[in-house]
Design a protein around this motif. Structure first.
Motif, PDB file in Angstrom:
ATOM      1  N   PHE A  20       1.007  -1.209   0.232  1.00  0.00           N
ATOM      2  CA  PHE A  20       0.192   0.023   0.185  1.00  0.00           C
ATOM      3  C   PHE A  20       0.347   1.091   0.567  1.00  0.00           C
ATOM      4  CE2 PHE A  20      -3.373   2.893   1.620  1.00  0.00           C
ATOM      5  CZ  PHE A  20      -4.301   2.237   0.230  1.00  0.00           C
ATOM      6  N   TRP A  21       0.412   1.944  -0.894  1.00  0.00           N
ATOM      7  CA  TRP A  21       1.324   3.465  -1.192  1.00  0.00           C
ATOM      8  C   TRP A  21       0.626   4.150  -0.130  1.00  0.00           C
ATOM      9  CZ3 TRP A  21       5.736   4.833  -1.422  1.00  0.00           C
ATOM     10  CH2 TRP A  21       6.176   6.554  -1.331  1.00  0.00           C
ATOM     11  N   LEU A 101     -15.941  -2.727  -6.315  1.00  0.00           N
ATOM     12  CA  LEU A 101     -16.176  -1.575  -6.797  1.00  0.00           C
ATOM     13  C   LEU A 101     -16.923  -0.493  -6.209  1.00  0.00           C
ATOM     14  CD1 LEU A 101     -17.023  -3.224  -9.766  1.00  0.00           C
ATOM     15  CD2 LEU A 101     -14.606  -2.464  -9.960  1.00  0.00           C
ATOM     16  N   LYS A 102     -17.445  -0.537  -5.794  1.00  0.00           N
ATOM     17  CA  LYS A 102     -18.268   0.622  -4.619  1.00  0.00           C
ATOM     18  C   LYS A 102     -17.390   1.366  -3.955  1.00  0.00           C
ATOM     19  CE  LYS A 102     -22.971  -0.823  -4.406  1.00  0.00           C
ATOM     20  NZ  LYS A 102     -24.048  -1.464  -3.788  1.00  0.00           N
ATOM     21  N   PHE A 103     -15.926   0.222  -2.904  1.00  0.00           N
ATOM     22  CA  PHE A 103     -15.183   0.986  -3.012  1.00  0.00           C
ATOM     23  C   PHE A 103     -14.177   1.384  -2.495  1.00  0.00           C
ATOM     24  CE2 PHE A 103     -10.742  -0.074  -1.327  1.00  0.00           C
ATOM     25  CZ  PHE A 103     -10.396   0.359   0.260  1.00  0.00           C
ATOM     26  N   ARG A 104     -13.493   1.132  -4.252  1.00  0.00           N
ATOM     27  CA  ARG A 104     -12.775   1.485  -5.238  1.00  0.00           C
ATOM     28  C   ARG A 104     -13.985   3.144  -5.747  1.00  0.00           C
ATOM     29  NH1 ARG A 104     -11.321   3.051 -11.010  1.00  0.00           N
ATOM     30  NH2 ARG A 104      -9.394   2.352 -11.176  1.00  0.00           N
ATOM     31  N   ALA A 105     -14.907   3.453  -5.797  1.00  0.00           N
ATOM     32  CA  ALA A 105     -15.210   4.885  -6.526  1.00  0.00           C
ATOM     33  C   ALA A 105     -15.216   5.284  -5.782  1.00  0.00           C
ATOM     34  CB  ALA A 105     -16.887   4.177  -6.936  1.00  0.00           C
ATOM     35  N   THR A 106     -15.578   4.811  -4.655  1.00  0.00           N
ATOM     36  CA  THR A 106     -15.303   6.455  -3.212  1.00  0.00           C
ATOM     37  C   THR A 106     -13.829   6.606  -2.926  1.00  0.00           C
ATOM     38  OG1 THR A 106     -17.045   5.038  -1.706  1.00  0.00           O
ATOM     39  CG2 THR A 106     -15.820   6.139  -0.454  1.00  0.00           C
ATOM     40  N   VAL A 107     -12.824   5.420  -2.754  1.00  0.00           N
ATOM     41  CA  VAL A 107     -11.940   6.515  -2.585  1.00  0.00           C
ATOM     42  C   VAL A 107     -10.863   7.067  -3.784  1.00  0.00           C
ATOM     43  CG1 VAL A 107     -10.951   4.144  -0.515  1.00  0.00           C
ATOM     44  CG2 VAL A 107     -10.394   3.965  -3.274  1.00  0.00           C
ATOM     45  N   ILE A 127      -4.575   4.648   9.129  1.00  0.00           N
ATOM     46  CA  ILE A 127      -5.637   4.268   8.631  1.00  0.00           C
ATOM     47  C   ILE A 127      -6.525   3.386   8.070  1.00  0.00           C
ATOM     48  CG2 ILE A 127      -7.764   5.660   7.045  1.00  0.00           C
ATOM     49  CD1 ILE A 127      -7.118   8.394   8.743  1.00  0.00           C
ATOM     50  N   ILE A 128      -4.678   3.284   7.163  1.00  0.00           N
ATOM     51  CA  ILE A 128      -4.169   2.495   6.110  1.00  0.00           C
ATOM     52  C   ILE A 128      -4.414   1.471   6.928  1.00  0.00           C
ATOM     53  CG2 ILE A 128      -2.550   1.483   4.448  1.00  0.00           C
ATOM     54  CD1 ILE A 128      -3.896   3.747   3.929  1.00  0.00           C
ATOM     55  N   SER A 129      -3.546   1.246   8.512  1.00  0.00           N
ATOM     56  CA  SER A 129      -3.624  -0.639   8.578  1.00  0.00           C
ATOM     57  C   SER A 129      -4.577  -1.187   9.046  1.00  0.00           C
ATOM     58  CB  SER A 129      -3.288  -0.431   9.717  1.00  0.00           C
ATOM     59  OG  SER A 129      -0.960   0.278  10.178  1.00  0.00           O
ATOM     60  N   LYS A 130      -5.778  -0.103   9.312  1.00  0.00           N
ATOM     61  CA  LYS A 130      -7.292  -0.626  10.039  1.00  0.00           C
ATOM     62  C   LYS A 130      -8.128  -1.051   8.531  1.00  0.00           C
ATOM     63  CE  LYS A 130     -11.126  -1.123  12.106  1.00  0.00           C
ATOM     64  NZ  LYS A 130     -12.282  -0.730  11.443  1.00  0.00           N
ATOM     65  N   VAL A 131      -7.525  -0.216   7.621  1.00  0.00           N
ATOM     66  CA  VAL A 131      -8.411  -0.439   6.505  1.00  0.00           C
ATOM     67  C   VAL A 131      -8.059  -2.047   5.636  1.00  0.00           C
ATOM     68  CG1 VAL A 131      -8.681   0.134   3.295  1.00  0.00           C
ATOM     69  CG2 VAL A 131      -8.952   1.668   4.840  1.00  0.00           C
ATOM     70  N   ILE A 135      -9.394  -5.625   4.703  1.00  0.00           N
ATOM     71  CA  ILE A 135      -9.576  -5.806   4.066  1.00  0.00           C
ATOM     72  C   ILE A 135      -9.372  -7.622   3.781  1.00  0.00           C
ATOM     73  CG2 ILE A 135      -8.089  -5.990   1.301  1.00  0.00           C
ATOM     74  CD1 ILE A 135      -8.356  -2.586   0.834  1.00  0.00           C
ATOM     75  N   HIS A 136      -8.235  -7.745   4.437  1.00  0.00           N
ATOM     76  CA  HIS A 136      -8.053  -9.514   4.488  1.00  0.00           C
ATOM     77  C   HIS A 136      -8.576 -10.368   5.489  1.00  0.00           C
ATOM     78  CE1 HIS A 136      -5.239 -12.756   5.076  1.00  0.00           C
ATOM     79  NE2 HIS A 136      -5.416 -12.166   6.861  1.00  0.00           N
ATOM     80  N   THR A 137     -10.144  -9.560   6.024  1.00  0.00           N
ATOM     81  CA  THR A 137     -10.823 -10.643   6.434  1.00  0.00           C
ATOM     82  C   THR A 137     -12.012 -10.397   5.218  1.00  0.00           C
ATOM     83  OG1 THR A 137     -10.332  -9.572   9.313  1.00  0.00           O
ATOM     84  CG2 THR A 137     -12.615 -10.305   8.160  1.00  0.00           C
ATOM     85  N   GLU A 138     -12.141  -9.852   4.875  1.00  0.00           N
ATOM     86  CA  GLU A 138     -13.125  -9.636   3.854  1.00  0.00           C
ATOM     87  C   GLU A 138     -13.060 -10.862   2.421  1.00  0.00           C
ATOM     88  OE1 GLU A 138     -15.950  -7.061   1.073  1.00  0.00           O
ATOM     89  OE2 GLU A 138     -14.560  -6.364   2.134  1.00  0.00           O
ATOM     90  N   LYS A 139     -11.408 -10.514   1.990  1.00  0.00           N
ATOM     91  CA  LYS A 139     -11.123 -11.362   1.105  1.00  0.00           C
ATOM     92  C   LYS A 139     -10.865 -12.809   1.748  1.00  0.00           C
ATOM     93  CE  LYS A 139      -7.713  -9.309  -1.157  1.00  0.00           C
ATOM     94  NZ  LYS A 139      -6.510  -8.312  -1.986  1.00  0.00           N
ATOM     95  N   SER A 140     -11.369 -13.501   2.801  1.00  0.00           N
ATOM     96  CA  SER A 140     -10.729 -14.849   3.450  1.00  0.00           C
ATOM     97  C   SER A 140     -12.302 -15.072   3.200  1.00  0.00           C
ATOM     98  CB  SER A 140     -10.052 -14.495   4.736  1.00  0.00           C
ATOM     99  OG  SER A 140     -11.331 -14.197   5.758  1.00  0.00           O
TER     100      SER A 140
END
Length: 215
Positions: A20-21, A101-107, A127-131, A135-140
């Protein structure tokens, strides 16, 4: 970048170079070392083009100034040795992953990125660590097929740009896919990740080869 790329006509990076940049104000040794390598390459006369990925969409003008790279739009048609090629990160092809895609549109909203870039670096890291954890939890729990590209969208985009070859990353499933539509042959090349090996597409006058480089 220190060896083979110095002999290339150009280098293309199709996103997700970083886990993540966090922003162009990242002053870590790691970030500075990556910038230094890009700058050395572009200063040697090799043009470098970068397509933002879902993990490094915050790369901005300062990064370009410090490295000499050229940012490409989300979808770009380039010409290599007389061949028209569509290059993109690939996340927009995953149309079944509606939540992403909804997340992408937001960020990707300019005002939100403008605001985020003005937050102190230490807060941005939290903030990035939380995001990333979310994301890791959702992907699993997400079916693998949802996180892959949608074939109908691939065909639609290639037809829109009138190309026979597409190159992308994002899914990190390195492969060369061949398929036909309306009696025309098409090829989709997928680049792999860089966790346990390097994934490089080498393209020259004789054609192209998808290579894995063991670390």
């Amino acid at each position: 970048m220190q060896t083979e790329a110095r002999q290339a006509d150009a280098l293309y990076v199709l996103g997700d170079l970083f886990d993540f940049w966090i922003g162009d104000d990242d002053d870590s040794h790691f970030a500075q070392s990556i910038k230094s390598e890009f700058k050395a390459l572009t200063s040697s006369g090799v043009p470098c083009f970068f397509t933002k990925g879902n993990r490094d969409f915050l790369i901005g003008e300062r990064f370009c100034e410090q490295t000499g790279i050229t940012l490409l739009p989300d979808e770009s048609v380039i010409e290599i040795y007389g061949n028209r090629i569509l290059v993109l990160h690939g996340d927009t092809l995953c149309t079944e992953d509606v939540r992403y895609l909804k997340f992408r549109a937001t960020v990707h909203k300019p005002w939100l990125q403008w605001l985020f870039n003005r937050i102190p670096l230490c807060i941005k890291k939290k903030i990035i660590s939380k995001v990333q954890a979310d994301i890791h939890t959702e992907k699993s729990t997400k079916p693998l097929e949802i996180m892959d590209v949608t074939q109908s969208e691939v065909e639609r985009v290639m037809q829109y740009y009138d190309v026979k070859l597409m190159i992308h990353g994002h899914t990190h499933r390195p492969n060369i896919h061949k398929f036909a539509t309306q009696n025309h042959s098409h090829t989709r090349v997928v680049l792999g990740d860089w966790y346990t090996q390097g994934s490089v597409l080498v393209y020259d006058n004789n054609g192209f080869e998808l290579q894995n480089r063991p670390f």
